[in-house]
Design a protein around this motif. Structure first.
Motif, PDB file in Angstrom:
ATOM      1  N   UNK A  68     -11.085   6.485  -6.186  1.00  0.00           N
ATOM      2  CA  UNK A  68     -10.530   6.881  -4.879  1.00  0.00           C
ATOM      3  C   UNK A  68      -9.214   7.635  -5.049  1.00  0.00           C
ATOM      4  N   UNK A  69      -8.384   7.187  -5.968  1.00  0.00           N
ATOM      5  CA  UNK A  69      -7.123   7.889  -6.190  1.00  0.00           C
ATOM      6  C   UNK A  69      -7.366   9.332  -6.624  1.00  0.00           C
ATOM      7  N   UNK A  70      -8.339   9.510  -7.497  1.00  0.00           N
ATOM      8  CA  UNK A  70      -8.653  10.854  -7.988  1.00  0.00           C
ATOM      9  C   UNK A  70      -9.156  11.735  -6.847  1.00  0.00           C
ATOM     10  N   UNK A  71     -10.009  11.175  -5.989  1.00  0.00           N
ATOM     11  CA  UNK A  71     -10.604  11.946  -4.898  1.00  0.00           C
ATOM     12  C   UNK A  71      -9.591  12.276  -3.807  1.00  0.00           C
ATOM     13  N   UNK A  72      -8.604  11.407  -3.611  1.00  0.00           N
ATOM     14  CA  UNK A  72      -7.673  11.554  -2.488  1.00  0.00           C
ATOM     15  C   UNK A  72      -6.315  12.136  -2.882  1.00  0.00           C
ATOM     16  N   UNK A  73      -6.133  12.443  -4.155  1.00  0.00           N
ATOM     17  CA  UNK A  73      -4.787  12.779  -4.640  1.00  0.00           C
ATOM     18  C   UNK A  73      -4.185  14.011  -3.965  1.00  0.00           C
ATOM     19  N   UNK A  74      -5.026  14.935  -3.514  1.00  0.00           N
ATOM     20  CA  UNK A  74      -4.488  16.153  -2.896  1.00  0.00           C
ATOM     21  C   UNK A  74      -4.162  15.982  -1.418  1.00  0.00           C
ATOM     22  N   UNK A  75      -4.766  14.991  -0.789  1.00  0.00           N
ATOM     23  CA  UNK A  75      -4.602  14.834   0.663  1.00  0.00           C
ATOM     24  C   UNK A  75      -3.787  13.605   1.060  1.00  0.00           C
ATOM     25  N   UNK A  76      -3.639  12.649   0.146  1.00  0.00           N
ATOM     26  CA  UNK A  76      -2.959  11.402   0.466  1.00  0.00           C
ATOM     27  C   UNK A  76      -2.036  10.973  -0.680  1.00  0.00           C
ATOM     28  N   UNK A  77      -1.059  10.181  -0.347  1.00  0.00           N
ATOM     29  CA  UNK A  77      -0.232   9.514  -1.359  1.00  0.00           C
ATOM     30  C   UNK A  77      -0.827   8.134  -1.575  1.00  0.00           C
ATOM     31  N   UNK A  78      -1.435   7.930  -2.732  1.00  0.00           N
ATOM     32  CA  UNK A  78      -2.118   6.663  -3.039  1.00  0.00           C
ATOM     33  C   UNK A  78      -1.217   5.792  -3.910  1.00  0.00           C
ATOM     34  N   UNK A  79      -0.990   4.569  -3.456  1.00  0.00           N
ATOM     35  CA  UNK A  79      -0.097   3.641  -4.145  1.00  0.00           C
ATOM     36  C   UNK A  79      -0.856   2.348  -4.414  1.00  0.00           C
ATOM     37  N   UNK A  80      -0.639   1.766  -5.568  1.00  0.00           N
ATOM     38  CA  UNK A  80      -1.258   0.487  -5.905  1.00  0.00           C
ATOM     39  C   UNK A  80      -0.301  -0.387  -6.690  1.00  0.00           C
ATOM     40  N   UNK A  81      -0.674  -1.648  -6.823  1.00  0.00           N
ATOM     41  CA  UNK A  81       0.095  -2.570  -7.655  1.00  0.00           C
ATOM     42  C   UNK A  81      -0.856  -3.570  -8.277  1.00  0.00           C
ATOM     43  N   UNK A  82      -0.563  -3.979  -9.494  1.00  0.00           N
ATOM     44  CA  UNK A  82      -1.287  -5.075 -10.121  1.00  0.00           C
ATOM     45  C   UNK A  82      -0.581  -6.372  -9.715  1.00  0.00           C
ATOM     46  N   UNK A  83      -1.318  -7.265  -9.082  1.00  0.00           N
ATOM     47  CA  UNK A  83      -0.714  -8.529  -8.658  1.00  0.00           C
ATOM     48  C   UNK A  83      -0.135  -9.296  -9.850  1.00  0.00           C
ATOM     49  N   UNK A  84       0.795 -10.181  -9.557  1.00  0.00           N
ATOM     50  CA  UNK A  84       1.337 -11.064 -10.579  1.00  0.00           C
ATOM     51  C   UNK A  84       0.178 -11.842 -11.208  1.00  0.00           C
ATOM     52  N   UNK A  85       0.101 -11.811 -12.548  1.00  0.00           N
ATOM     53  CA  UNK A  85      -0.989 -12.494 -13.236  1.00  0.00           C
ATOM     54  C   UNK A  85      -2.198 -11.620 -13.498  1.00  0.00           C
ATOM     55  N   UNK A  86      -2.126 -10.325 -13.119  1.00  0.00           N
ATOM     56  CA  UNK A  86      -3.257  -9.419 -13.243  1.00  0.00           C
ATOM     57  C   UNK A  86      -2.842  -8.135 -13.956  1.00  0.00           C
ATOM     58  N   UNK A  87      -3.823  -7.476 -14.574  1.00  0.00           N
ATOM     59  CA  UNK A  87      -3.623  -6.139 -15.105  1.00  0.00           C
ATOM     60  C   UNK A  87      -2.440  -6.037 -16.046  1.00  0.00           C
ATOM     61  N   UNK A  88      -1.560  -5.071 -15.766  1.00  0.00           N
ATOM     62  CA  UNK A  88      -0.411  -4.834 -16.643  1.00  0.00           C
ATOM     63  C   UNK A  88       0.841  -5.578 -16.183  1.00  0.00           C
ATOM     64  N   UNK A  89       0.759  -6.280 -15.066  1.00  0.00           N
ATOM     65  CA  UNK A  89       1.917  -7.040 -14.579  1.00  0.00           C
ATOM     66  C   UNK A  89       2.147  -8.279 -15.440  1.00  0.00           C
ATOM     67  N   UNK A  90       3.337  -8.860 -15.288  1.00  0.00           N
ATOM     68  CA  UNK A  90       3.615 -10.107 -16.003  1.00  0.00           C
ATOM     69  C   UNK A  90       2.619 -11.184 -15.591  1.00  0.00           C
ATOM     70  N   UNK A  91       2.321 -12.085 -16.533  1.00  0.00           N
ATOM     71  CA  UNK A  91       1.377 -13.176 -16.286  1.00  0.00           C
ATOM     72  C   UNK A  91       2.021 -14.491 -16.710  1.00  0.00           C
ATOM     73  N   UNK A  92       2.991 -14.962 -15.909  1.00  0.00           N
ATOM     74  CA  UNK A  92       3.708 -16.179 -16.302  1.00  0.00           C
ATOM     75  C   UNK A  92       2.772 -17.366 -16.486  1.00  0.00           C
ATOM     76  N   UNK A  93       3.079 -18.171 -17.496  1.00  0.00           N
ATOM     77  CA  UNK A  93       2.273 -19.357 -17.804  1.00  0.00           C
ATOM     78  C   UNK A  93       3.183 -20.412 -18.431  1.00  0.00           C
ATOM     79  N   UNK A  94       3.111 -21.644 -17.964  1.00  0.00           N
ATOM     80  CA  UNK A  94       2.356 -22.111 -16.791  1.00  0.00           C
ATOM     81  C   UNK A  94       3.012 -21.640 -15.491  1.00  0.00           C
ATOM     82  N   UNK A  95       2.203 -21.466 -14.473  1.00  0.00           N
ATOM     83  CA  UNK A  95       2.700 -20.989 -13.187  1.00  0.00           C
ATOM     84  C   UNK A  95       1.691 -21.332 -12.106  1.00  0.00           C
ATOM     85  N   UNK A  96       2.175 -21.713 -10.937  1.00  0.00           N
ATOM     86  CA  UNK A  96       1.294 -22.000  -9.809  1.00  0.00           C
ATOM     87  C   UNK A  96       1.165 -20.732  -8.967  1.00  0.00           C
TER      88      UNK A  96
END
Length: 320
Positions: A68-96
């Protein structure tokens, strides 16, 4: 549609501070005031395109949205985030881990967006992100009610106005959510052991169960998602992250009320072959919100990956 390499995804990341952790974000414009100063920008940017914030699901990352980001890049500003504990974000452990905390993290991102001149945005959410978006809508309603009663801002106030909310497959209604057996085991006291035994093959097996019969996950997708899961030893946080299933039950009425009472346009793009939140979730959404836009796609749990062109077309219709 072109596949985006995982290395390119990681290279494009920006990081914001949330409490003591770092959250990976993706935006074509800098989200840090310091970055603006380095580019000799002393005033907020002129935002001349619609802004869309994308919220991803479990157990993946914002990488899910790269088509979607690739398809919309010319017409929209697409922003995302990796939630805490996911993807490239920090993954604190142990953590609730909690959905409420993830909503707080999104609000920090919204503050950064506001600081660079973004005052409103559409939001698109999938799976885990669906509940976070429902909480944001609920907080926005609390904000509106508070402002009617007082001149002071509510503690739940959102820094950026939400223009619309579009949901993809996810547990919008907790009583109808049907987690996989694997998820139930990972959430149990045995979860820590089972998480250690996870590998790329078991991830592929789980994803095949939830994708559509004619749109199975490819090997390259599974490899990318597996690499994202391994960052910061992400397997070990899965049992704690899965506490979101119980949290959905706790906030079920609040989040359903948020939809029913919403003043912003709502839409649901649903992969009907999804055993977790497919046709049965769409039917309930239509029953409760008969005037909202809905799209039934012949795919499974990940419409944005299984039918990227159809999802992009539906999103544009939602925003028209």
């Amino acid at each position: 549609m072109a596949h985006i390499a995982l290395r390119d995804y990681q290279a494009q990341a920006q990081y914001i501070q949330f409490e003591q952790w770092h959250i990976g974000c993706f935006s074509p414009i800098p989200l840090q005031p310091n970055s603006l100063q380095e580019q000799h920008q002393t005033t907020p940017l002129e935002i001349n395109k619609p802004v869309v914030l994308f919220l991803h699901g479990f157990p993946s990352a914002s990488y899910d949205w790269h088509h979607q980001w690739q398809a919309l890049k010319d017409s929209h500003i697409c922003i995302g985030m990796d939630f805490l504990g996911f993807g490239i974000s920090d993954k604190p452990y142990p953590h609730q881990y909690s959905l409420q905390q993830q909503a707080d993290a999104v609000c920090v991102l919204l503050e950064h967006m506001q600081a660079v001149g973004i005052h409103s945005c559409h939001v698109v959410a999938h799976d885990y992100g669906v509940s976070v978006l429902q909480e944001l809508i609920a907080r926005g309603q609390t904000q509106s009610q508070s402002q009617l009663q007082s001149q002071f801002k509510s503690k739940d106030s959102l820094p950026v106005t939400l223009l619309s909310a579009t949901f993809l497959n996810g547990g919008l209604f907790a009583a109808l959510h049907k987690p996989l057996f694997t998820q139930k085991i990972l959430k149990s006291p045995l979860g820590g052991i089972v998480a250690k035994l996870m590998n790329k093959r078991t991830l592929h097996k789980s994803f095949t169960q939830i994708f559509g019969p004619t749109t199975p996950p490819g090997a390259r997708l599974i490899d990318d998602l597996w690499q994202l899961l391994l960052i910061h030893d992400g397997r070990r946080v899965i049992p704690s992250v899965l506490g979101y299933i119980d949290e959905r039950a706790v906030f079920a009425q609040r989040w359903q009320d948020a939809l029913v009472n919403s003043k912003i346009p709502l839409a649901f793009i649903n992969g009907v072959h999804d055993p977790i939140s497919g046709q049965h979730m769409l039917d309930e959404f239509i029953r409760l919100l008969p005037n909202a836009k809905t799209f039934a796609l012949d795919v499974g749990h990940y419409p944005q990956i299984e039918a990227p062109e159809a999802v992009t077309k539906a999103l544009l219709e939602c925003w028209s």
